[in-house]
Write an enzyme that holds these catalytic residues in place. Structure first.
Site, PDB file in Angstrom:
ATOM      1  N   LYS A 112       1.621 -17.869 -10.168  1.00 50.07           N
ATOM      2  CA  LYS A 112       1.562 -16.948 -11.314  1.00 50.07           C
ATOM      3  C   LYS A 112       0.695 -17.507 -12.441  1.00 50.07           C
ATOM      4  CE  LYS A 112       5.322 -14.042 -10.104  1.00 50.07           C
ATOM      5  NZ  LYS A 112       6.653 -13.538 -10.198  1.00 50.07           N
ATOM      6  N   LYS A 197       3.395 -11.946   0.118  1.00 56.10           N
ATOM      7  CA  LYS A 197       4.650 -11.230  -0.092  1.00 56.10           C
ATOM      8  C   LYS A 197       4.409  -9.930  -0.864  1.00 56.10           C
ATOM      9  CE  LYS A 197       7.266 -12.224  -3.800  1.00 56.10           C
ATOM     10  NZ  LYS A 197       7.895 -11.008  -4.313  1.00 56.10           N
ATOM     11  N   LYS A 200       6.392  -6.683  -6.836  1.00 54.31           N
ATOM     12  CA  LYS A 200       6.280  -5.497  -7.685  1.00 54.31           C
ATOM     13  C   LYS A 200       5.290  -5.643  -8.820  1.00 54.31           C
ATOM     14  CE  LYS A 200      10.741  -6.317  -9.579  1.00 54.31           C
ATOM     15  NZ  LYS A 200      10.567  -7.642 -10.193  1.00 54.31           N
TER      16      LYS A 200
HETATM   17  P1  ATP Z   1       7.376 -10.226  -9.338  1.00 54.13           P
HETATM   18  O1  ATP Z   1       6.103  -9.952  -8.602  1.00 54.13           O
HETATM   19  O2  ATP Z   1       7.327  -9.801 -10.783  1.00 54.13           O
HETATM   20  O3  ATP Z   1       7.885 -11.638  -9.196  1.00 54.13           O
HETATM   21  P2  ATP Z   1       9.211  -9.383  -7.277  1.00 54.13           P
HETATM   22  O4  ATP Z   1       8.937  -8.170  -6.483  1.00 54.13           O
HETATM   23  O5  ATP Z   1       8.984 -10.715  -6.664  1.00 54.13           O
HETATM   24  O6  ATP Z   1       8.461  -9.247  -8.677  1.00 54.13           O
HETATM   25  P3  ATP Z   1      11.709 -10.313  -8.462  1.00 54.13           P
HETATM   26  O7  ATP Z   1      12.357  -9.605  -9.603  1.00 54.13           O
HETATM   27  O8  ATP Z   1      10.977 -11.582  -8.725  1.00 54.13           O
HETATM   28  O9  ATP Z   1      10.740  -9.252  -7.733  1.00 54.13           O
HETATM   29  O10 ATP Z   1      12.800 -10.597  -7.354  1.00 54.13           O
HETATM   30  C1  ATP Z   1      13.988  -9.806  -7.216  1.00 54.13           C
HETATM   31  C2  ATP Z   1      14.616 -10.086  -5.864  1.00 54.13           C
HETATM   32  O11 ATP Z   1      13.828  -9.474  -4.825  1.00 54.13           O
HETATM   33  C3  ATP Z   1      14.680 -11.570  -5.499  1.00 54.13           C
HETATM   34  O12 ATP Z   1      15.906 -11.805  -4.830  1.00 54.13           O
HETATM   35  C4  ATP Z   1      13.530 -11.768  -4.551  1.00 54.13           C
HETATM   36  O13 ATP Z   1      13.733 -12.842  -3.665  1.00 54.13           O
HETATM   37  C5  ATP Z   1      13.519 -10.438  -3.827  1.00 54.13           C
HETATM   38  N1  ATP Z   1      12.192 -10.128  -3.298  1.00 54.13           N
HETATM   39  C6  ATP Z   1      11.063  -9.954  -4.028  1.00 54.13           C
HETATM   40  N2  ATP Z   1      10.035  -9.650  -3.229  1.00 54.13           N
HETATM   41  C7  ATP Z   1      10.521  -9.660  -1.952  1.00 54.13           C
HETATM   42  C8  ATP Z   1       9.921  -9.427  -0.679  1.00 54.13           C
HETATM   43  N3  ATP Z   1       8.647  -9.131  -0.571  1.00 54.13           N
HETATM   44  N4  ATP Z   1      10.708  -9.506   0.416  1.00 54.13           N
HETATM   45  C9  ATP Z   1      12.030  -9.812   0.301  1.00 54.13           C
HETATM   46  N5  ATP Z   1      12.643 -10.042  -0.867  1.00 54.13           N
HETATM   47  C10 ATP Z   1      11.904  -9.967  -1.988  1.00 54.13           C
HETATM   48 MG    MG Z   2       9.310 -12.462  -7.833  1.00 51.84          MG
END
Ligand code: ATP
Ligand code: MG
Length: 332
Positions: A112, A197, A200
């Protein structure tokens, strides 16, 4: 009873990765309110460039979506991180327990920070200290289990290290938690870039299925998913064939099957993609519908969050007070 805690950051619209990796496990936990705590971790959304109005909007939307996905406020505590001061109080005590070096080693910090620098933005100090605040989120409740996606493994490891270190230095204070991951789809990959991965906050949404995408949009994104070259047919191999393996993981997660076994039922990518698209559309349909109902009554969601914050505060305060004294501060 096992106490569980987990959170989600209002840094973008919730994705299929969030749902399969985390939220679905939370919904399945089906516990007592004091034993299952789920949090929209808004402070974590301030660690990168952000728009204040958007963070507020996404915080409300995330909470509404969590309820739509099936979190029951009678059986869990749902709240917003910034409404409970104990998180930041404890984070400071844990910053005095963590070292600069161990935070700089965090993979997500490196990724990041590189992304922020690439976009010509400064790297916020909070991006470096974010895993300490996350440790505080978990430790403030004495959580035993943290249901998260694979990508959070390293941060939960750090949380464990900090808990153990604090306990050794200042006397037993914290429960040492462990991460739990779903059996399949613990790491959903981006449909356009299956070696990264699905996240969002990523700029390009073409490879991301959002929970609120219309069925036609979901279908289009899945049908356009990048698959792998090679003529080995449909096989489940995460290293050599990441695009196809991701589709098989999604199908398995939606239908309850085994990804390697499902591969045997397909001779081409087209039929596989169609089945994945249909399965994902059906999985998300009730969530989208329920979200529309709940979004029509924002006052009800706010009430859930207010009550949740009250319960969360009551649980966290005595534990954080204990840590406060243990580390050498006078009781107020
Ligand atoms: P950002 O890109 O802002 O980090 P994010 O999609 O990674 O957003 P988070 O809020 O960081 O979302 O994570 C929320 C939950 O979703 C965590 O438990 C994380 O492990 C899970 N998670 C995020 N992305 C994935 C993915 N691609 N597959 C499975 N679990 C995920
Ligand atoms: Mg995340």
């Amino acid at each position: 009873m096992t106490r569980i805690f987990s959170g989600i950051k209002p840094s973008g619209h919730l994705t299929l990765g969030n749902y399969l990796g985390a939220v679905r496990q939370w919904v399945a936990s089906d516990q007592e309110p004091d034993e299952a705590l789920f949090c929209v971790v808004d402070l974590h959304a301030l660690t990168v460039e952000h728009d204040p109005a958007r963070v507020r909007r996404l915080t409300r939307q995330a909470a509404t979506l969590l309820l739509a996905a099936g979190l029951d406020p009678q059986r869990c505590t749902l709240f917003v991180q910034s409404h409970v001061d104990e998180h930041t109080r404890l984070a400071y005590l844990l910053e005095c327990t963590a070292s600069d070096g161990e935070l700089r080693r965090m993979i997500q910090y490196k990724e990041k920070a590189a992304r922020a620098q690439g976009a010509g933005e400064g790297v916020r100090l909070s991006l470096l200290t974010y895993p300490v605040l996350m440790a505080a989120d978990i430790l403030a409740y004495g959580a035993q289990e943290v249901p998260v996606g694979e990508d959070q493994r390293q941060h939960v490891e750090l949380t464990r290290d900090l808990a153990v270190r604090f306990n050794q230095r200042y006397g037993h204070t914290f429960t040492v938690p462990k991460a739990t991951h779903p059996k399949v789809a613990a790491r959903v990959m981006d449909l356009q870039e299956p070696t990264s991965k699905m996240g969002k906050s990523h700029e390009n949404g073409a490879g991301i299925v959002y929970l609120l995408d219309e069925p036609e949009v979901v279908t289009k994104k899945v049908m356009r998913a990048v698959t792998d070259t090679g003529d080995g047919g449909v096989v489940y191999d995460r290293q050599a064939r990441p695009g196809v393996a991701n589709l098989l993981d999604l199908l398995a997660a939606c239908t309850g099957g085994d990804p390697a076994a499902l591969a045997g039922g397909y001779s081409g990518y087209g039929a596989l993609k169609r089945d994945v698209a249909d399965a994902v559309v059906e999985l998300l349909r009730p969530v989208r519908e329920r979200h529309a109902e709940l979004a029509a009554d924002p006052g009800a969601v706010e009430k859930v969050l207010r009550e949740g914050a009250g319960r969360a505060r009551a649980l966290a305060r005595p534990l954080v007070d204990r840590a406060h004294e243990a580390i050498g501060l006078l009781a107020p």
